[in-house]
Design a protein around this motif. Structure first.
Motif, PDB file in Angstrom:
ATOM      1  N   HIS A 102       0.860  -1.198   0.000  1.00  0.00           N
ATOM      2  CA  HIS A 102       0.000   0.000   0.000  1.00  0.00           C
ATOM      3  C   HIS A 102       0.890   1.239   0.000  1.00  0.00           C
ATOM      4  CE1 HIS A 102      -3.425  -2.633   1.010  1.00  0.00           C
ATOM      5  NE2 HIS A 102      -2.537  -3.268   1.750  1.00  0.00           N
ATOM      6  N   ARG A 105       0.422   5.199   1.543  1.00  0.00           N
ATOM      7  CA  ARG A 105      -0.753   5.367   2.404  1.00  0.00           C
ATOM      8  C   ARG A 105      -0.325   5.354   3.870  1.00  0.00           C
ATOM      9  NH1 ARG A 105      -5.995   5.382   1.441  1.00  0.00           N
ATOM     10  NH2 ARG A 105      -5.703   4.439  -0.621  1.00  0.00           N
ATOM     11  N   ALA A 176      -9.521   1.010  -1.448  1.00  0.00           N
ATOM     12  CA  ALA A 176      -8.096   0.737  -1.251  1.00  0.00           C
ATOM     13  C   ALA A 176      -7.726   0.833   0.223  1.00  0.00           C
ATOM     14  CB  ALA A 176      -7.257   1.705  -2.079  1.00  0.00           C
ATOM     15  N   LEU A 180      -6.318  -2.373   2.951  1.00  0.00           N
ATOM     16  CA  LEU A 180      -5.266  -2.376   3.965  1.00  0.00           C
ATOM     17  C   LEU A 180      -5.853  -2.727   5.325  1.00  0.00           C
ATOM     18  CD1 LEU A 180      -2.451   0.256   4.429  1.00  0.00           C
ATOM     19  CD2 LEU A 180      -3.726  -0.593   6.380  1.00  0.00           C
TER      20      LEU A 180
END
Length: 454
Positions: A102, A105, A176, A180
């Protein structure tokens, strides 16, 4: 032979002692009681609506809104995954997501003890980019042989609050962020029995309502004090405090505030009850005034949030205005209650916050300004906007590159940079995640009141 005056003097001395102990016990113990209260509220004891049972993750699949009201001052640009963890029956294993999957982020898995100390933050800064399993150990516990290879975190209290924060943008970005979020895992170590609630959580007296809120609502002070001190004594038994705090806690015992379930307000001598009540009311006033006064500065930076040492008043104040604050190495918070002219922020006036092009908030992860109603929760408004930050889509810069944010109750002609306010009092919290080293030299611009209609 003792005279009536000597007895009266003795009573007055005991009342004064209890008053001082009651005031100190509230300031010291309020964060602990708030932890226990919030745990009871969120883990669903005795018919209460539950977020999740003990040792079980609860993941919010959308950012917080004005509908979320069990914890004050939630951020509006994060997905939260939380859990109340009780290590009294054995360790737990926490899985930290793989940051490499990821990229870019922000996320952090923050751990708090029962006194609201943010004793550990797990994330891309200190965990493997491929993800990592971490063994959470309660006081005095050692790692089982089969798990001794895992990274170990020694938790100061058996009750631990996990608050995972994941940066999230608009609706298109939420899948998205949720992907995570779904990789966070929590499980009791093999051989650990079912989680049992701490006695202070299971035996909570009264509704799970903040004592400060009860007092503000006009509930009789003696009723609130009686419940608070009883809940505090039970909580002190579950979380005895640091070794260096034991002298202070022993002093509370002279006023009848001893760890355990034996506290009985009705059995206290009248002078002690009177003194405890006086101290309780004074402490409520002290914390409330600290939250309101702010010395009329436009912004007050929370320089000790998350990790407080012996600054018990700051710890209590933070529990009141921002329960679950991160340590300043992870995030910095600044509260804005007043405009540049010293007047309290109020929706009866419009306000402008201007960041110069070369003086935007110095944060390596992200920053945002969130608006709260006077009740410490997000303000319901027609456009559903609660915060503005560096990730807000559609923000407009001035020709010189500066960023101007408008705060008003009525919608301005250009609403791109508008944060709606209530008609009355409100306040702001500026959050900087991964603050830069020069942040202490940066000056937060004051809000300027604007004349005329929007």
């Amino acid at each position: 032979m003792k005279t009536q005056d000597s007895f009266s003097g003795l009573d007055a001395g005991r009342r004064d002692m209890a008053r001082s102990a009651g005031l100190a016990a509230f300031v010291y113990g309020y964060p602990l009681v708030e932890s226990v209260r919030t745990c009871r509220l969120q883990t669903g004891h005795h018919g209460l609506a539950s977020r999740a049972p003990l040792n079980t993750l609860h993941s919010a699949t959308r950012p917080s809104t004005d509908q979320d009201r069990d914890v004050v001052t939630p951020a509006n640009d994060l997905l939260y995954t939380t859990a109340w963890i009780h290590l009294g029956d054995g360790p737990c294993v926490l899985t930290v997501p793989a940051a490499a999957e990821h990229p870019g982020r922000y996320f952090v898995l923050a751990l708090y003890d029962a006194y609201t100390e943010n004793f550990e933050n797990l994330g891309p800064r200190n965990c493997s980019a491929q993800g990592e399993q971490v063994l959470l150990l309660g006081p005095g516990q050692s790692a089982p042989a089969a798990l001794s290879h895992l990274r170990q975190v020694a938790c100061p209290t058996h009750l631990v609050w996990l608050i995972s924060r994941i940066l999230v943008g608009d609706e298109a970005d939420q899948p998205a962020a949720r992907a995570l979020q779904a990789t966070i895992r929590l499980a009791p170590a093999e051989g650990t029995g079912p989680a049992r609630a701490p006695a202070s959580v299971a035996g909570w007296e009264g509704e799970p309502v903040d004592a400060m809120a009860d007092m503000e609502a006009g509930v009789p002070a003696e009723d609130v004090a009686r419940r608070f001190f009883g809940n505090l004594c039970r909580a002190l038994s579950d979380a005895p405090g640091r070794p260096e705090d034991q002298g202070l806690i022993a002093w509370f015992g002279q006023a009848g505030l001893r760890p355990g379930s034996g506290f009985d307000w009705a059995l206290l001598d009248a002078p002690v009850r009177e003194g405890l009540l006086q101290g309780f009311v004074e402490a409520i006033r002290l914390v409330g005034e600290a939250a309101r006064s702010r010395k009329r500065k436009p912004w007050v930076l929370a320089g000790r949030a998350g990790r407080y040492g012996h600054d018990y008043l700051t710890r209590a104040l933070t529990a009141y205005i921002g329960l679950g604050a991160l340590a300043t190495t992870e995030a910095l918070y600044a509260a804005g209650h007043f405009a540049a002219d010293g007047q309290a922020l109020d929706g009866s006036r419009r306000h402008l916050l201007r960041f110069e092009a070369d003086a935007l908030p110095p944060a390596d992860a992200f920053w945002s300004v969130t608006l709260y109603d006077a009740d410490r929760f997000l303000y319901p408004n027609a456009i559903g906007r609660h915060a503005i930050g560096d990730r807000t889509p559609g923000l407009r810069r001035e020709v010189d590159g500066s960023l101007q944010l408008i705060f008003s109750h009525d919608r301005p002609a250009d609403a791109a940079n508008w944060l709606p306010t209530p008609a009355g009092r409100f306040y702001l919290i500026l959050r900087l995640y991964h603050p830069r080293q020069d942040v202490r030299q940066w000056r937060i611009p004051a809000l300027q009141p604007l004349e005329g209609k929007a």
